[in-house]
Design an enzyme around this catalytic site. Structure first.
Site, PDB file in Angstrom:
ATOM      1  N   ARG A 103      79.084  63.579 -63.238  1.00 41.39           N
ATOM      2  CA  ARG A 103      77.935  64.305 -63.860  1.00 41.39           C
ATOM      3  C   ARG A 103      76.572  63.336 -63.416  1.00 41.39           C
ATOM      4  NH1 ARG A 103      75.849  68.197 -63.903  1.00 41.39           N
ATOM      5  NH2 ARG A 103      77.808  69.013 -64.505  1.00 41.39           N
ATOM      6  N   LYS A 138      52.951  62.192 -61.909  1.00 42.53           N
ATOM      7  CA  LYS A 138      53.615  62.998 -62.987  1.00 42.53           C
ATOM      8  C   LYS A 138      55.239  63.189 -62.798  1.00 42.53           C
ATOM      9  CE  LYS A 138      49.375  65.593 -63.452  1.00 42.53           C
ATOM     10  NZ  LYS A 138      48.481  66.697 -63.084  1.00 42.53           N
ATOM     11  N   LYS A 170      39.580  57.538 -62.010  1.00 40.47           N
ATOM     12  CA  LYS A 170      39.516  58.745 -62.516  1.00 40.47           C
ATOM     13  C   LYS A 170      38.441  58.986 -63.100  1.00 40.47           C
ATOM     14  CE  LYS A 170      43.411  61.278 -62.849  1.00 40.47           C
ATOM     15  NZ  LYS A 170      43.600  62.065 -61.535  1.00 40.47           N
ATOM     16  N   GLU A 203      37.779  59.529 -58.014  1.00 37.35           N
ATOM     17  CA  GLU A 203      37.848  60.980 -58.265  1.00 37.35           C
ATOM     18  C   GLU A 203      36.230  61.433 -58.255  1.00 37.35           C
ATOM     19  OE1 GLU A 203      38.394  63.562 -62.159  1.00 37.35           O
ATOM     20  OE2 GLU A 203      40.281  62.606 -61.269  1.00 37.35           O
ATOM     21  N   ASP A 225      38.356  66.684 -56.999  1.00 40.86           N
ATOM     22  CA  ASP A 225      38.960  67.150 -58.265  1.00 40.86           C
ATOM     23  C   ASP A 225      38.394  68.702 -58.668  1.00 40.86           C
ATOM     24  OD1 ASP A 225      40.988  66.633 -60.141  1.00 40.86           O
ATOM     25  OD2 ASP A 225      39.486  66.679 -61.649  1.00 40.86           O
TER      26      ASP A 225
END
Length: 286
Positions: A103, A138, A170, A203, A225
């Site tokens: 597994r 992410k 950012k 950004e 962005d």
């Protein structure tokens, strides 16, 4: 592996150790109770749908870390196109060892192959442009290493691996710092004082911010962005090749080609790792 600094033998061994601890714990009692300890067996990794196969090297390491006596034969290469019915590898040895590791091997390979396949598909959409497809942070906690490895096997690029290997300023960083100029100056001062040689990306949300970054300087990459196509094309003209440009923010399979044709250098797509369907793969005794 040698070109990916996070893929060290130590990191991989630690990952496998923790994954086995999570899944096996004190013992795989289903296998230990039903299969004689001396029982030998063999199984093959069966691909059940077309795509890019990823994780074979990892699978071999999982088998061998749990039971060094297992004999693994890899029949395909990581990152290659496979079709339903292909066999990725065979494993022979103690039947209980094969069952216990099955597994974990499948969980890793199914997800890695899904990511590699999606990366390959999206790359094909922008192959006529100079834009390179990149991943993001992410990722699944404690599985980032494998997910970013899979992106590379699918033909993509890794963005920064984590918070420590690159500075990315950012919108929230900029707003909390008091603006673009203050954020850049504070960052360059901090890096110098702490003797850190890190690339800086910043950004931008509109052309005014792009213009300000160009005025201030002191960075290595500019992120565009959530800009529309016309704004991105204008930003590309404004920058004129002085800094590499990354397009980011809500970019999907349907918009990817248009974004690439705006002239940016990189496109980051979080969906490569957080919205991917795993490939159908199984391990079958034979």
């Amino acid at each position: 592996m040698k070109n990916l600094p996070y893929l060290t033998e130590s990191n991989i061994r630690q990952f496998i150790e923790q994954a086995l601890l999570e899944d096996v714990g004190p013992g795989d009692y289903s296998s230990l109770s039903s299969i004689p300890a001396q029982q030998q067996g063999q199984a093959q990794l069966l691909v059940k749908e077309d795509g890019i196969l990823a994780g074979l090297v990892l699978a071999e390491k999982i088998f061998h870390q749990f039971d060094p006596t297992l004999k693994v034969e890899i029949l395909k290469e990581d990152g290659t196109l496979v079709k339903a019915g292909d066999i990725g590898l065979t494993v022979k040895g103690a039947a209980t060892s094969i069952l216990t590791t099955e597994r974990l091997v499948l969980n890793c390979m199914q997800r890695m192959s899904g990511i590699a396949t999606k990366t390959h598909q999206l790359n094909n959409l922008i192959s006529h442009t100079k834009a390179k497809l990149m991943d993001t942070r992410k990722t699944t906690p404690n599985f980032r290493m494998m997910e970013k490895w899979a992106v590379v096997l699918g033909g993509g690029l890794n963005h920064r691996y984590a918070l420590y290997d690159m500075v990315m300023l950012k919108d929230n960083h900029i707003d909390f710092a008091g603006g673009i100029e203050k954020a850049i100056h504070s960052t360059t001062k901090y890096l110098k004082e702490n003797k850190l040689k890190l690339k800086i990306e910043i950004e931008t949300r509109n052309l005014e911010e792009v213009a300000e970054v160009l005025r201030v300087g002191g960075i290595d990459y500019i992120m565009l962005d959530n800009m529309d196509y016309a704004t991105m094309r204008e930003a590309v003209k404004m920058v004129g090749g002085r800094y590499p440009l990354e397009a980011s923010g809500g970019i999907t399979e349907s918009t990817l080609k248009d974004v690439a044709e705006c002239g940016v250098d990189f496109i980051s797509v979080g969906a490569l790792t957080h919205q991917v369907k795993s490939m159908d793969i199984s391990l079958k005794a034979f």
